[in-house]
Design a protein around this motif. Structure first.
Motif, PDB file in Angstrom:
ATOM      1  N   VAL A   1      61.970  -3.658 -89.687  1.00 35.07           N
ATOM      2  CA  VAL A   1      60.716  -3.903 -90.403  1.00 35.07           C
ATOM      3  C   VAL A   1      59.544  -3.520 -89.505  1.00 35.07           C
ATOM      4  N   ARG A   2      58.664  -2.689 -89.995  1.00 36.37           N
ATOM      5  CA  ARG A   2      57.470  -2.282 -89.251  1.00 36.37           C
ATOM      6  C   ARG A   2      56.263  -2.356 -90.181  1.00 36.37           C
ATOM      7  N   ALA A   3      55.150  -2.777 -89.647  1.00 34.24           N
ATOM      8  CA  ALA A   3      53.924  -2.848 -90.434  1.00 34.24           C
ATOM      9  C   ALA A   3      52.729  -2.541 -89.549  1.00 34.24           C
ATOM     10  N   ALA A   4      51.712  -1.932 -90.133  1.00 37.24           N
ATOM     11  CA  ALA A   4      50.454  -1.668 -89.439  1.00 37.24           C
ATOM     12  C   ALA A   4      49.327  -2.036 -90.392  1.00 37.24           C
ATOM     13  N   ALA A   5      48.464  -2.944 -89.991  1.00 35.38           N
ATOM     14  CA  ALA A   5      47.401  -3.435 -90.871  1.00 35.38           C
ATOM     15  C   ALA A   5      46.114  -3.622 -90.077  1.00 35.38           C
ATOM     16  N   THR A   6      45.003  -3.538 -90.765  1.00 30.30           N
ATOM     17  CA  THR A   6      43.702  -3.796 -90.149  1.00 30.30           C
ATOM     18  C   THR A   6      42.913  -4.737 -91.047  1.00 30.30           C
ATOM     19  N   LEU A   7      42.078  -5.543 -90.430  1.00 34.00           N
ATOM     20  CA  LEU A   7      41.216  -6.482 -91.140  1.00 34.00           C
ATOM     21  C   LEU A   7      39.784  -6.257 -90.695  1.00 34.00           C
ATOM     22  N   SER A   8      38.901  -6.011 -91.655  1.00 32.04           N
ATOM     23  CA  SER A   8      37.483  -5.802 -91.378  1.00 32.04           C
ATOM     24  C   SER A   8      36.681  -6.584 -92.402  1.00 32.04           C
ATOM     25  N   PRO A   9      35.387  -6.779 -92.186  1.00 28.40           N
ATOM     26  CA  PRO A   9      34.594  -7.563 -93.135  1.00 28.40           C
ATOM     27  C   PRO A   9      34.719  -7.021 -94.560  1.00 28.40           C
ATOM     28  N   GLY A  10      35.231  -7.868 -95.444  1.00 28.18           N
ATOM     29  CA  GLY A  10      35.333  -7.509 -96.853  1.00 28.18           C
ATOM     30  C   GLY A  10      36.521  -6.666 -97.230  1.00 28.18           C
ATOM     31  N   ARG A  11      37.418  -6.396 -96.265  1.00 33.37           N
ATOM     32  CA  ARG A  11      38.520  -5.497 -96.605  1.00 33.37           C
ATOM     33  C   ARG A  11      39.708  -5.708 -95.670  1.00 33.37           C
ATOM     34  N   ALA A  12      40.914  -5.631 -96.242  1.00 36.28           N
ATOM     35  CA  ALA A  12      42.143  -5.644 -95.456  1.00 36.28           C
ATOM     36  C   ALA A  12      42.967  -4.439 -95.874  1.00 36.28           C
ATOM     37  N   ASP A  13      43.426  -3.654 -94.905  1.00 36.27           N
ATOM     38  CA  ASP A  13      44.191  -2.445 -95.181  1.00 36.27           C
ATOM     39  C   ASP A  13      45.603  -2.584 -94.624  1.00 36.27           C
ATOM     40  N   LEU A  14      46.583  -2.333 -95.481  1.00 33.67           N
ATOM     41  CA  LEU A  14      47.957  -2.223 -95.044  1.00 33.67           C
ATOM     42  C   LEU A  14      48.239  -0.736 -94.893  1.00 33.67           C
ATOM     43  N   LYS A  15      48.121  -0.262 -93.653  1.00 35.10           N
ATOM     44  CA  LYS A  15      48.270   1.175 -93.417  1.00 35.10           C
ATOM     45  C   LYS A  15      49.668   1.641 -93.773  1.00 35.10           C
ATOM     46  N   THR A  16      50.649   0.834 -93.397  1.00 33.12           N
ATOM     47  CA  THR A  16      52.026   1.170 -93.730  1.00 33.12           C
ATOM     48  C   THR A  16      52.909  -0.044 -93.571  1.00 33.12           C
ATOM     49  N   ILE A  17      53.948  -0.116 -94.374  1.00 35.96           N
ATOM     50  CA  ILE A  17      55.009  -1.097 -94.199  1.00 35.96           C
ATOM     51  C   ILE A  17      56.325  -0.384 -94.469  1.00 35.96           C
ATOM     52  N   GLU A  18      57.316  -0.668 -93.647  1.00 37.96           N
ATOM     53  CA  GLU A  18      58.603   0.005 -93.749  1.00 37.96           C
ATOM     54  C   GLU A  18      59.715  -1.008 -93.552  1.00 37.96           C
ATOM     55  N   LEU A  19      60.709  -0.975 -94.446  1.00 40.25           N
ATOM     56  CA  LEU A  19      61.872  -1.843 -94.361  1.00 40.25           C
ATOM     57  C   LEU A  19      63.122  -1.008 -94.589  1.00 40.25           C
ATOM     58  N   HIS A  20      64.227  -1.430 -93.965  1.00 39.73           N
ATOM     59  CA  HIS A  20      65.502  -0.751 -94.148  1.00 39.73           C
ATOM     60  C   HIS A  20      66.537  -1.753 -94.625  1.00 39.73           C
ATOM     61  N   SER A  21      67.405  -1.306 -95.547  1.00 40.70           N
ATOM     62  CA  SER A  21      68.449  -2.166 -96.081  1.00 40.70           C
ATOM     63  C   SER A  21      69.609  -1.310 -96.542  1.00 40.70           C
ATOM     64  N   GLY A  22      70.808  -1.598 -96.012  1.00 40.30           N
ATOM     65  CA  GLY A  22      71.996  -0.878 -96.437  1.00 40.30           C
ATOM     66  C   GLY A  22      71.941   0.610 -96.200  1.00 40.30           C
ATOM     67  N   GLY A  23      71.230   1.041 -95.160  1.00 39.44           N
ATOM     68  CA  GLY A  23      71.099   2.461 -94.885  1.00 39.44           C
ATOM     69  C   GLY A  23      69.978   3.131 -95.654  1.00 39.44           C
ATOM     70  N   GLY A  24      69.320   2.407 -96.581  1.00 39.32           N
ATOM     71  CA  GLY A  24      68.200   2.941 -97.336  1.00 39.32           C
ATOM     72  C   GLY A  24      66.883   2.420 -96.796  1.00 39.32           C
ATOM     73  N   SER A  25      65.783   2.854 -97.388  1.00 37.10           N
ATOM     74  CA  SER A  25      64.464   2.477 -96.886  1.00 37.10           C
ATOM     75  C   SER A  25      63.491   2.214 -98.016  1.00 37.10           C
ATOM     76  N   LEU A  26      62.467   1.437 -97.677  1.00 38.57           N
ATOM     77  CA  LEU A  26      61.344   1.168 -98.577  1.00 38.57           C
ATOM     78  C   LEU A  26      60.073   1.303 -97.758  1.00 38.57           C
ATOM     79  N   THR A  27      59.166   2.159 -98.193  1.00 35.26           N
ATOM     80  CA  THR A  27      57.891   2.335 -97.513  1.00 35.26           C
ATOM     81  C   THR A  27      56.762   2.085 -98.497  1.00 35.26           C
ATOM     82  N   GLY A  28      55.663   1.554 -97.992  1.00 38.52           N
ATOM     83  CA  GLY A  28      54.528   1.256 -98.856  1.00 38.52           C
ATOM     84  C   GLY A  28      53.227   1.203 -98.083  1.00 38.52           C
ATOM     85  N   LYS A  29      52.137   1.162 -98.835  1.00 35.06           N
ATOM     86  CA  LYS A  29      50.805   1.033 -98.256  1.00 35.06           C
ATOM     87  C   LYS A  29      49.866   0.496 -99.321  1.00 35.06           C
TER      88      LYS A  29
END
Length: 319
Positions: free
Chosen positions: A11-39
């Motif tokens: 599991v990997r994630a990169a996020a930033t928090l600034s006044p009035g906004r939160a950004d999820l730059k990326t999130i990545e998970l692996h399960s059973g040899g597969g993957s899920l990525t999001g932002k």
């Protein structure tokens, strides 16, 4: 780990928090040899400056393993896009699945096909310990606040299409539903569903025999009670005739019709064909056995056990 799901790895994630906004730059998970990525991102506001006001999230799954019915695994390939906003007393949003495949496991569920014990509240059982009384008080307060606040949902969800594939099932599902809220009364705040699911094509195995979908429609009428209208037609070509199964009504009160073309089989023979593969006679399962109900149950239970979890429904029981 998430209860009921495989343990996600890497599991990997990169996020930033600034006044009035939160950004999820990326999130990545692996399960059973597969993957899920999001932002995605969230716009913050309100008196505290930290209340979510709107959000956007997109994700892509590639052979991502999740648990489904019976704790068996299913793999997901596809995309998801969701956005939402809170304005005044309305939470509005849209969820779209432009294309996805759900691969069901080849083996049977590990539960051995046993029925689960119902765990909902029983009308004849009332607990009077302090924990139960406190829980009932919280439930009453929640209902009161829902009636007073008038907070409403206005969420659209669509899937165009989702392919659900497995040993006993291979169907295309398209959906367009709207999730709303009961405005007032005893059920104020309860979610409602309007719209439906459509199966334009596919096949389903009943007792080891393949039946093809002529069409399948499940239509929700906007009631807080989820008991949609059914319009399902299945066909199978036997050597002597084309057998048709039609289901109408609702899951609570299904109406079924079976016929053959040409009309060489009576109802008992059609039931026997469907349940045993032979028109030799009517199956017997005790004095209360209803053969046409058995056919309806065979179809609906198969859809409930395999399609519902794949669409994200936690429990759907057909009796």
């Amino acid at each position: 780990g998430i209860t009921g799901q495989p343990t996600f790895q890497g599991v990997r994630a990169a996020a930033t928090l600034s006044p009035g906004r939160a950004d999820l730059k990326t999130i990545e998970l692996h399960s059973g040899g597969g993957s899920l990525t999001g932002k995605g991102w969230v716009i913050l506001g309100g008196p505290s400056g930290m209340s979510p006001r709107s959000a956007v999230f997109t994700a892509h799954a590639h052979k991502f393993l999740v648990a489904t019915v019976g704790n068996t695994g299913a793999r997901i390939d596809g995309d998801l896009a969701a956005d939402g906003a809170v304005r005044s007393d309305i939470l509005s949003g849209k969820v779209e699945i432009p294309d996805a495949n759900v691969w069901l496991p080849k083996g049977p569920p590990t539960g051995g096909g046993r029925d689960l014990q119902k765990i909902g509240a029983h009308p004849d059982v009332h607990f009077i310990d302090q924990t139960a009384l406190a829980a009932e008080q919280r439930a009453r307060e929640k209902r009161r606040q829902a009636a007073v606040s008038g907070f409403r949902l206005a969420v659209e969800a669509s899937a165009k299409p989702v392919y659900i594939r497995g040993k006993d099932l291979d169907i295309e599902v398209r959906s367009d539903v709207k999730i709303g809220t009961v405005a007032g009364g005893a059920h104020a705040g309860a979610p409602t569903i309007t719209g439906g699911l459509h199966i334009p094509r596919g096949r389903i195995n009943i007792q080891g025999q393949r039946f093809d979908f002529d069409h399948g429609n499940v239509t929700f009428n906007g009631s807080y009670e989820l008991d949609p209208e059914l319009d399902i037609k299945l066909t199978r070509q036997y050597p002597e005739a084309l057998v048709t199964i039609e289901l109408h009504g609702t899951p609570k009160k299904p109406q079924r019709r079976m016929s053959s073309d040409p009309a060489v089989y009576d109802q008992a023979q059609i039931v026997s064909l469907i349940l045993t593969g032979s028109p030799g006679g009517q199956p017997s399962s005790g004095k209360s056995f209803d053969p046409t109900a058995a056919v309806a149950t065979a179809v609906l239970a198969k859809l409930a056990d395999q399609v519902a979890p794949a669409l994200g429904l936690d429990v759907m029981r057909v009796e």
